[in-house]
Design an enzyme around this catalytic site. Sequence first.
Site, PDB file in Angstrom:
ATOM      1  N   LYS A   1       0.492   3.381  -2.902  1.00  0.00           N
ATOM      2  CA  LYS A   1      -0.650   4.345  -2.903  1.00  0.00           C
ATOM      3  C   LYS A   1      -0.479   5.957  -2.902  1.00  0.00           C
ATOM      4  O   LYS A   1      -1.024   6.494  -3.558  1.00  0.00           O
ATOM      5  CB  LYS A   1      -1.644   4.084  -2.009  1.00  0.00           C
ATOM      6  CG  LYS A   1      -2.318   2.576  -1.984  1.00  0.00           C
ATOM      7  CD  LYS A   1      -3.188   2.477  -0.676  1.00  0.00           C
ATOM      8  CE  LYS A   1      -3.659   0.982  -0.887  1.00  0.00           C
ATOM      9  NZ  LYS A   1      -4.501   0.622   0.419  1.00  0.00           N
TER      10      LYS A   1
ATOM     11  N   VAL B   1       1.168  -3.807   4.058  1.00  0.00           N
ATOM     12  CA  VAL B   1       0.973  -4.894   4.513  1.00  0.00           C
ATOM     13  C   VAL B   1       2.123  -5.684   4.426  1.00  0.00           C
ATOM     14  O   VAL B   1       2.598  -6.891   4.956  1.00  0.00           O
ATOM     15  CB  VAL B   1      -0.278  -5.849   4.311  1.00  0.00           C
ATOM     16  CG1 VAL B   1      -1.583  -5.135   4.750  1.00  0.00           C
ATOM     17  CG2 VAL B   1      -0.321  -6.126   2.654  1.00  0.00           C
TER      18      VAL B   1
ATOM     19  N   TYR C   1      -4.678   3.514   8.041  1.00  0.00           N
ATOM     20  CA  TYR C   1      -6.015   3.255   8.319  1.00  0.00           C
ATOM     21  C   TYR C   1      -6.581   3.622   9.576  1.00  0.00           C
ATOM     22  O   TYR C   1      -6.437   4.693   9.811  1.00  0.00           O
ATOM     23  CB  TYR C   1      -5.952   1.603   8.118  1.00  0.00           C
ATOM     24  CG  TYR C   1      -5.158   1.050   6.932  1.00  0.00           C
ATOM     25  CD1 TYR C   1      -5.702   1.631   5.727  1.00  0.00           C
ATOM     26  CD2 TYR C   1      -4.130   0.317   6.884  1.00  0.00           C
ATOM     27  CE1 TYR C   1      -4.941   1.133   4.515  1.00  0.00           C
ATOM     28  CE2 TYR C   1      -3.362   0.050   5.891  1.00  0.00           C
ATOM     29  CZ  TYR C   1      -3.914   0.675   4.706  1.00  0.00           C
ATOM     30  OH  TYR C   1      -3.020  -0.090   3.428  1.00  0.00           O
TER      31      TYR C   1
ATOM     32  N   TYR D   1      -3.981  -2.842 -10.272  1.00  0.00           N
ATOM     33  CA  TYR D   1      -3.620  -2.440  -8.653  1.00  0.00           C
ATOM     34  C   TYR D   1      -2.966  -3.816  -8.098  1.00  0.00           C
ATOM     35  O   TYR D   1      -1.858  -3.509  -7.306  1.00  0.00           O
ATOM     36  CB  TYR D   1      -5.200  -2.589  -8.143  1.00  0.00           C
ATOM     37  CG  TYR D   1      -5.029  -2.185  -6.753  1.00  0.00           C
ATOM     38  CD1 TYR D   1      -4.788  -1.050  -6.074  1.00  0.00           C
ATOM     39  CD2 TYR D   1      -5.374  -3.283  -5.582  1.00  0.00           C
ATOM     40  CE1 TYR D   1      -4.789  -0.857  -4.918  1.00  0.00           C
ATOM     41  CE2 TYR D   1      -5.483  -3.092  -4.387  1.00  0.00           C
ATOM     42  CZ  TYR D   1      -5.029  -1.742  -3.923  1.00  0.00           C
ATOM     43  OH  TYR D   1      -5.111  -1.707  -2.525  1.00  0.00           O
TER      44      TYR D   1
ATOM     45  N   SER E   1       0.848  -1.273   0.072  1.00  0.00           N
ATOM     46  CA  SER E   1      -0.051   0.063  -0.179  1.00  0.00           C
ATOM     47  C   SER E   1       0.795   1.297  -0.121  1.00  0.00           C
ATOM     48  O   SER E   1       0.358   2.304  -0.050  1.00  0.00           O
ATOM     49  CB  SER E   1      -1.047  -0.021   1.187  1.00  0.00           C
ATOM     50  OG  SER E   1      -2.003  -0.915   1.155  1.00  0.00           O
TER      51      SER E   1
END
Lengths: 309, 309, 309, 309
Positions: free
Chosen positions: C72, C262, C244, C196, C69
Amino acid sequence: MESLSPAALQSILDDIAAAMAQRSDRGQPASYIPELGRVSPQHFGIALCLPGGQTLLAGEATTRFSIQSISKVFTLAIALGRLGDDLWQRVGREPSGAAFNSIVSLEHDQGIPRNPFINAGAIAVTDAILEGLQPRDVLAELLRFLRVAAGDEDIHIDKTVAASERAHAHRNTALAEFMAAHGNLRNPAALTIGTYCHQCAVEMTCVQLARAGRFLAGLPAAPRLVSPARVRRINALMLTCGHYDASGDFAYRVGLPGKSGVGGGILAIAPGRASIAVWSPGLDAQGNSRLGAEAMEHLARATGWSVFG
Amino acid sequence: MESLSPAALQSILDDIAAAMAQRSDRGQPASYIPELGRVSPQHFGIALCLPGGQTLLAGEATTRFSIQSISKVFTLAIALGRLGDDLWQRVGREPSGAAFNSIVSLEHDQGIPRNPFINAGAIAVTDAILEGLQPRDVLAELLRFLRVAAGDEDIHIDKTVAASERAHAHRNTALAEFMAAHGNLRNPAALTIGTYCHQCAVEMTCVQLARAGRFLAGLPAAPRLVSPARVRRINALMLTCGHYDASGDFAYRVGLPGKSGVGGGILAIAPGRASIAVWSPGLDAQGNSRLGAEAMEHLARATGWSVFG
Amino acid sequence: MESLSPAALQSILDDIAAAMAQRSDRGQPASYIPELGRVSPQHFGIALCLPGGQTLLAGEATTRFSIQSISKVFTLAIALGRLGDDLWQRVGREPSGAAFNSIVSLEHDQGIPRNPFINAGAIAVTDAILEGLQPRDVLAELLRFLRVAAGDEDIHIDKTVAASERAHAHRNTALAEFMAAHGNLRNPAALTIGTYCHQCAVEMTCVQLARAGRFLAGLPAAPRLVSPARVRRINALMLTCGHYDASGDFAYRVGLPGKSGVGGGILAIAPGRASIAVWSPGLDAQGNSRLGAEAMEHLARATGWSVFG
Amino acid sequence: MESLSPAALQSILDDIAAAMAQRSDRGQPASYIPELGRVSPQHFGIALCLPGGQTLLAGEATTRFSIQSISKVFTLAIALGRLGDDLWQRVGREPSGAAFNSIVSLEHDQGIPRNPFINAGAIAVTDAILEGLQPRDVLAELLRFLRVAAGDEDIHIDKTVAASERAHAHRNTALAEFMAAHGNLRNPAALTIGTYCHQCAVEMTCVQLARAGRFLAGLPAAPRLVSPARVRRINALMLTCGHYDASGDFAYRVGLPGKSGVGGGILAIAPGRASIAVWSPGLDAQGNSRLGAEAMEHLARATGWSVFG
């Protein structure tokens, strides 16, 4: 199957009481109200009233227990009698899909509880009856209704349970204040919640409760307290919403309208055939009497009683 | 009231059809599937099957319409026949308290849909039937079931509607993929959703649908497709979950188990008395046929039919 | 404190690496992607880049890991460069208050993800970049961006991880299809999700990642990839949404914008002072690197670096 | 940019005040508290304190307004001083992703509010300070803290606003009772809510508020009320949670820690550079001052002040 004799039914009840006496997995009594938590899960009683006027019983059917949320059926009947369909401006008629004391849907629905049998909805119903009256008048009316319905004057409120309930009513008070914030409470929260705690603390025996339910079963001997059209509607609400988020499961397994209370009681209605009350204090995860629901399932299977065919 | 003659019932149906023809507030046809959106809301038809074998009708009762979610009743019957109670490992039996296509409770419940009549649950049911088979086999079995149930070979899938549905299946695909993520899908999502879109595109007339529902009403002339115990359970699910988050309202107003579809159809069951189908394409806010529900309410009131007394 | 010499900083890094080597409570590597689950939680590496152009490191700072992630941040930079503020039509800028892969708020917000760093939002960002292009072009652009940012050509996608990710992408596909149902997806879900999954499978070392983050720290040696105003905004999003539903905790404990993956990596930015990368594969309950977050906290405390004073 | 002279800053403030005076789209004052609803949306004031000790102002910077939720910053500082990190047993540190008065996450998180700046969290903070004391003592301590922080004795509670607030506190009472039900309230709800309503009714001018915020900006002239480490943490919470479900947007647009109140005030902190207060009573949909947020954005852009680079 409809021609089961009282003797055959008595035999079924005896079988059920015997089977339940053997059971060790009884669930736990409600713990959030100390007075209820002290009741032993070993109790079991069942009673049913028939069209011919007979009342059959087995187990501890003449021991008093706290009817708790089963009182919601009777306050709903009173509220519908008082307000008629205007009541539905303040409370919905849909299963909630959530726990009995959830506040989530209340936020989503702008302070309108999903149905009259979750706590928020029952508080709104009590609040509606209370408007313009004093708590003692409302409680007197409820007791009068129950006594006439059961044909038994010996029905009372357990003051100790009511006080215990009142002392642990934070969550119900939160629900009431939340409704007040949305303009859906007519009395001070303390007054409504005080009344509500007392209504839940009514104690009855299985025999009394089964008799009090006769008007919902349309039994000939029952006093005519509510019109047949309204009886059907109360039964519909019991079937769809009477066991919180286990209502669908009860309808599937038992097939009869029913209402449970955290005291371990269940009232079920076989329209035209019987009014049934069962009591066993141990609860399952959804807050319904574990053995009570099983006894109802056993009875429905043995008799073939079901509203669904 | 149970002794209503076919002639008296026909007169009630005619009254209903006449009343509905006057109505201008008909709701809007489903818009999210273009093929359904093109159907005029002016249609109205009703049919009912009686224990004596008669089929009564009024309005456009022999015009075909897309049964959509009413198909879920029949795939559930097939799945229970195939898997028995193992099906309940994959789908629950509780009203959801949410919209027909909601994904929220699916997240809360770890990929287990609340009941077999919301979209997610019906997709799980179809997926269960599909395991080890090809879509065409499953669809053939569904058509065979419907034809036997209705006693009518002329029941088919509308390929154009199926294709339109498939092209707009993003949300249902999301539900399927979400279940897959929780290990609750046995086939590729595309396969299951393709099958599901075709099952929803079955077209039937009110007469065919009422006849197909006879086995749920336990009518003597009905083919014995499902055991009486299972019929009761399917009816229980229809009553508690058959109209999405308006199920409680339908139970309250109509008092009969029923299942609606976004094509504007409703199948309702009066156990032992009648199987009833109605169709009017305009929907209310919950996605149920507006005039269809009103016609059912009118019929229930006029006949006194209710499972609740 | 701002005048800490590189030698003093090196000593801090060495202390951190030594302390982390002692730790046994390391959390568990991500288990939902098999390829990631196989990585040992024993790894630990840290690297930081300074305004003077130095890169300091300790532990396994030159071992490659899956950035997941953290990618991103870079696709967001690319998307803002391509679409500017129009991107915010498709994704919000608020912390979600929910897990990284939650679909609940997506339903509540009509298919608009809360922010670009939860999965749904990052998928929307990738989908936005992909419009009109092929997946390979988008991935080539991402690699080019990373290589220029890091000043290092040796940055690649791990095809095995990408394939593993693709094979377990049901939940992300559900998010994509759900957005498609609300008109918030421009490409077929399979294409966007495929892209993705590959973007998440980029592998980098701590050294490469710290160097790639220099443009966000505004270090003099960094290539000018994004305007200062936009850098500030990306940092703001990292601070409020980068971890998050533990973003608030990271801001409280560390006080620097950061983004976790992760794979166990975290990139943190001390504006004007340093770009920092850390890696340890064991995750906490929120899916963030347990030792990684602690190392960042240790570093922030030792250096006094904080955006908050 | 850091070398902006006081004169240059004054000119920026004058520009902002002039621009805001032209605006007609000012939002509406809070309506749920009658006393606040009566304030005209035409007001606008701004003040800032600099490291050199100067206080600059423009518009109605010496008119008193109700600080409302901005008081939460100061009670948090007091509570952290009293309880230290034990406070975090009772309240979280995460953005809630929901409205300021939402009860939903409270149910999800078992009575632990998400952060100290949503209503539930602030009530828990006040309840923590209140334990063992009387409301008047707590309010006296708050006023003492504010007066020392601002270096101004003329700071008081508006009793009329407090009474109006108390009369409309049903929703806050619901939050308190809900926490009580989960054992997360130490005092009777009425006592805690009464204290909370008074704390929100403190009235201050922009000048007073900017001066009271100096300790958070670490300005040399500020009294040392809280340790630097704790100041950073309070700023972190303001940045991630200070504007409810518009916190991400404020961080993105303004880039400074800030806290808003429904009275239309905002306090923002540029660490090491300035403490800034702005006031305009018209609110946006999230309950934050519309022109206040725009003024802060204007100021941040003109000065280049941002914690993010």
